[in-house]
Design a protein around this motif. Structure first.
Motif, PDB file in Angstrom:
ATOM      1  N   GLY A 142       0.803  -1.215   0.000  1.00  0.00           N
ATOM      2  CA  GLY A 142       0.000   0.000   0.000  1.00  0.00           C
ATOM      3  C   GLY A 142       0.835   1.264   0.000  1.00  0.00           C
ATOM      4  N   SER A 143       0.146   2.383   0.103  1.00  0.00           N
ATOM      5  CA  SER A 143       0.800   3.699   0.089  1.00  0.00           C
ATOM      6  C   SER A 143       0.384   4.486   1.323  1.00  0.00           C
ATOM      7  CB  SER A 143       0.383   4.480  -1.164  1.00  0.00           C
ATOM      8  OG  SER A 143       0.776   3.803  -2.329  1.00  0.00           O
ATOM      9  N   ASN A 144       1.308   5.329   1.792  1.00  0.00           N
ATOM     10  CA  ASN A 144       0.975   6.216   2.900  1.00  0.00           C
ATOM     11  C   ASN A 144       1.775   7.503   2.785  1.00  0.00           C
ATOM     12  OD1 ASN A 144       3.532   5.987   4.396  1.00  0.00           O
ATOM     13  ND2 ASN A 144       2.891   3.879   4.731  1.00  0.00           N
ATOM     14  N   VAL A 145       1.304   8.521   3.492  1.00  0.00           N
ATOM     15  CA  VAL A 145       2.016   9.793   3.553  1.00  0.00           C
ATOM     16  C   VAL A 145       2.152  10.208   5.008  1.00  0.00           C
ATOM     17  CG1 VAL A 145       1.350  10.636   1.278  1.00  0.00           C
ATOM     18  CG2 VAL A 145      -0.093  11.149   3.218  1.00  0.00           C
ATOM     19  N   THR A 146       3.268  10.862   5.298  1.00  0.00           N
ATOM     20  CA  THR A 146       3.499  11.432   6.612  1.00  0.00           C
ATOM     21  C   THR A 146       3.254  12.927   6.512  1.00  0.00           C
ATOM     22  OG1 THR A 146       5.121   9.727   7.155  1.00  0.00           O
ATOM     23  CG2 THR A 146       5.172  11.748   8.474  1.00  0.00           C
ATOM     24  N   VAL A 147       2.430  13.417   7.412  1.00  0.00           N
ATOM     25  CA  VAL A 147       2.065  14.831   7.450  1.00  0.00           C
ATOM     26  C   VAL A 147       2.541  15.404   8.775  1.00  0.00           C
ATOM     27  CG1 VAL A 147       0.123  16.457   7.494  1.00  0.00           C
ATOM     28  CG2 VAL A 147       0.045  14.444   5.996  1.00  0.00           C
ATOM     29  N   ARG A 148       3.190  16.560   8.716  1.00  0.00           N
ATOM     30  CA  ARG A 148       3.528  17.291   9.937  1.00  0.00           C
ATOM     31  C   ARG A 148       2.502  18.407  10.067  1.00  0.00           C
ATOM     32  NH1 ARG A 148       9.505  18.138  11.312  1.00  0.00           N
ATOM     33  NH2 ARG A 148       9.065  16.019  12.031  1.00  0.00           N
ATOM     34  N   ILE A 149       1.808  18.419  11.193  1.00  0.00           N
ATOM     35  CA  ILE A 149       0.804  19.446  11.457  1.00  0.00           C
ATOM     36  C   ILE A 149       1.429  20.454  12.420  1.00  0.00           C
ATOM     37  CG2 ILE A 149      -1.516  19.936  12.289  1.00  0.00           C
ATOM     38  CD1 ILE A 149      -2.141  16.917  11.819  1.00  0.00           C
ATOM     39  N   TYR A 150       1.608  21.677  11.935  1.00  0.00           N
ATOM     40  CA  TYR A 150       2.191  22.738  12.749  1.00  0.00           C
ATOM     41  C   TYR A 150       1.093  23.487  13.492  1.00  0.00           C
ATOM     42  CZ  TYR A 150       6.466  21.953  10.126  1.00  0.00           C
ATOM     43  OH  TYR A 150       7.570  21.379   9.568  1.00  0.00           O
ATOM     44  N   PHE A 151       1.372  23.823  14.746  1.00  0.00           N
ATOM     45  CA  PHE A 151       0.444  24.554  15.598  1.00  0.00           C
ATOM     46  C   PHE A 151       1.128  25.814  16.097  1.00  0.00           C
ATOM     47  CE2 PHE A 151      -0.675  20.129  15.861  1.00  0.00           C
ATOM     48  CZ  PHE A 151      -2.055  20.119  15.852  1.00  0.00           C
ATOM     49  N   GLY A 152       0.381  26.908  16.146  1.00  0.00           N
ATOM     50  CA  GLY A 152       0.922  28.148  16.677  1.00  0.00           C
ATOM     51  C   GLY A 152      -0.122  28.885  17.490  1.00  0.00           C
ATOM     52  N   THR A 153       0.297  29.391  18.654  1.00  0.00           N
ATOM     53  CA  THR A 153      -0.574  30.195  19.506  1.00  0.00           C
ATOM     54  C   THR A 153       0.195  31.437  19.946  1.00  0.00           C
ATOM     55  OG1 THR A 153       0.067  28.995  21.514  1.00  0.00           O
ATOM     56  CG2 THR A 153      -1.893  28.203  20.339  1.00  0.00           C
ATOM     57  N   TYR A 154      -0.528  32.361  20.542  1.00  0.00           N
ATOM     58  CA  TYR A 154       0.059  33.612  21.020  1.00  0.00           C
ATOM     59  C   TYR A 154      -0.459  33.885  22.418  1.00  0.00           C
ATOM     60  CZ  TYR A 154       1.376  38.527  21.203  1.00  0.00           C
ATOM     61  OH  TYR A 154       1.936  39.729  21.557  1.00  0.00           O
ATOM     62  N   CYS A 155       0.474  34.110  23.354  1.00  0.00           N
ATOM     63  CA  CYS A 155       0.077  34.420  24.725  1.00  0.00           C
ATOM     64  C   CYS A 155       1.243  35.096  25.434  1.00  0.00           C
ATOM     65  CB  CYS A 155      -0.338  33.155  25.472  1.00  0.00           C
ATOM     66  SG  CYS A 155      -0.967  33.491  27.133  1.00  0.00           S
ATOM     67  N   GLU A 156       0.973  36.264  26.007  1.00  0.00           N
ATOM     68  CA  GLU A 156       2.022  37.010  26.702  1.00  0.00           C
ATOM     69  C   GLU A 156       2.220  36.547  28.141  1.00  0.00           C
ATOM     70  OE1 GLU A 156       1.568  41.227  26.110  1.00  0.00           O
ATOM     71  OE2 GLU A 156       1.521  40.987  23.929  1.00  0.00           O
ATOM     72  N   ASP A 157       1.405  35.632  28.604  1.00  0.00           N
ATOM     73  CA  ASP A 157       1.563  35.075  29.953  1.00  0.00           C
ATOM     74  C   ASP A 157       2.692  34.051  29.909  1.00  0.00           C
ATOM     75  OD1 ASP A 157       1.447  33.609  32.321  1.00  0.00           O
ATOM     76  OD2 ASP A 157      -0.745  33.679  32.413  1.00  0.00           O
ATOM     77  N   VAL A 158       3.841  34.424  30.412  1.00  0.00           N
ATOM     78  CA  VAL A 158       5.028  33.570  30.316  1.00  0.00           C
ATOM     79  C   VAL A 158       4.871  32.257  31.083  1.00  0.00           C
ATOM     80  CG1 VAL A 158       6.312  34.563  32.265  1.00  0.00           C
ATOM     81  CG2 VAL A 158       7.551  33.624  30.302  1.00  0.00           C
TER      82      VAL A 158
END
Length: 152
Positions: free
Chosen positions: A67-83
């Motif tokens: 069979g066939s398959n693909v590898t996907v990288r899912i990037y996530f990004g958020t923003y928060c100034e609370d360190v």
């Protein structure tokens, strides 16, 4: 073409799965999830913010006898100034997405998730932006070999 369809379907699925997700930071709290296949668009000015975002991107594909398959990288990004808690918002978005993928392992009635799922947050973060990724593998359709028979 088939891997590109998978990326589009993953972006659509993850956007829907996270439609109620909102960040807490005042600068982005009213922004909806940006989910696009491939790459985010370029910023046209320094004030543009593309948070929160989810971006599935093709990493590699494999064809084997079975069979066939693909590898996907899912990037996530958020923003928060609370360190102290900014990283938590990133992880919550990733965790919500992971659970959604596990609950519905077949996307668009044609792409099947294979385990394991690998996910991580980057060790160094460009505060107040927070980034991580998830690697997933999907089974995709494989064309059947065409045989040509010659007759004398």
């Amino acid at each position: 073409m088939i891997p590109v369809i998978l990326l589009d379907e993953l972006a659509k699925f993850l956007k829907e799965a996270n439609k109620e997700y909102h960040l807490s930071d005042e600068k982005v709290k009213d922004k909806k999830i940006i989910a696009v296949a491939g790459f985010l668009k370029r910023r046209e000015n320094a004030k543009e913010m593309f948070f929160p975002h989810i971006v599935p991107r093709l990493i590699k594909g494999d064809d084997t006898e079975t069979g066939s398959n693909v590898t996907v990288r899912i990037y996530f990004g958020t923003y928060c100034e609370d360190v102290n808690d900014g990283w938590r918002e990133l992880f919550n978005l990733m965790e919500h997405s992971r659970q959604a993928l596990l609950k519905q392992r077949t996307i668009a009635n044609r792409f099947r998730l294979e385990l394991p799922i690998h996910y991580e947050m980057y060790e160094e973060q460009p505060y107040p932006e927070w980034f991580g990724f998830m690697d997933v593998k999907y089974t995709i359709a494989q064309p059947q070999e065409k045989f040509i028979y010659e007759h004398d």
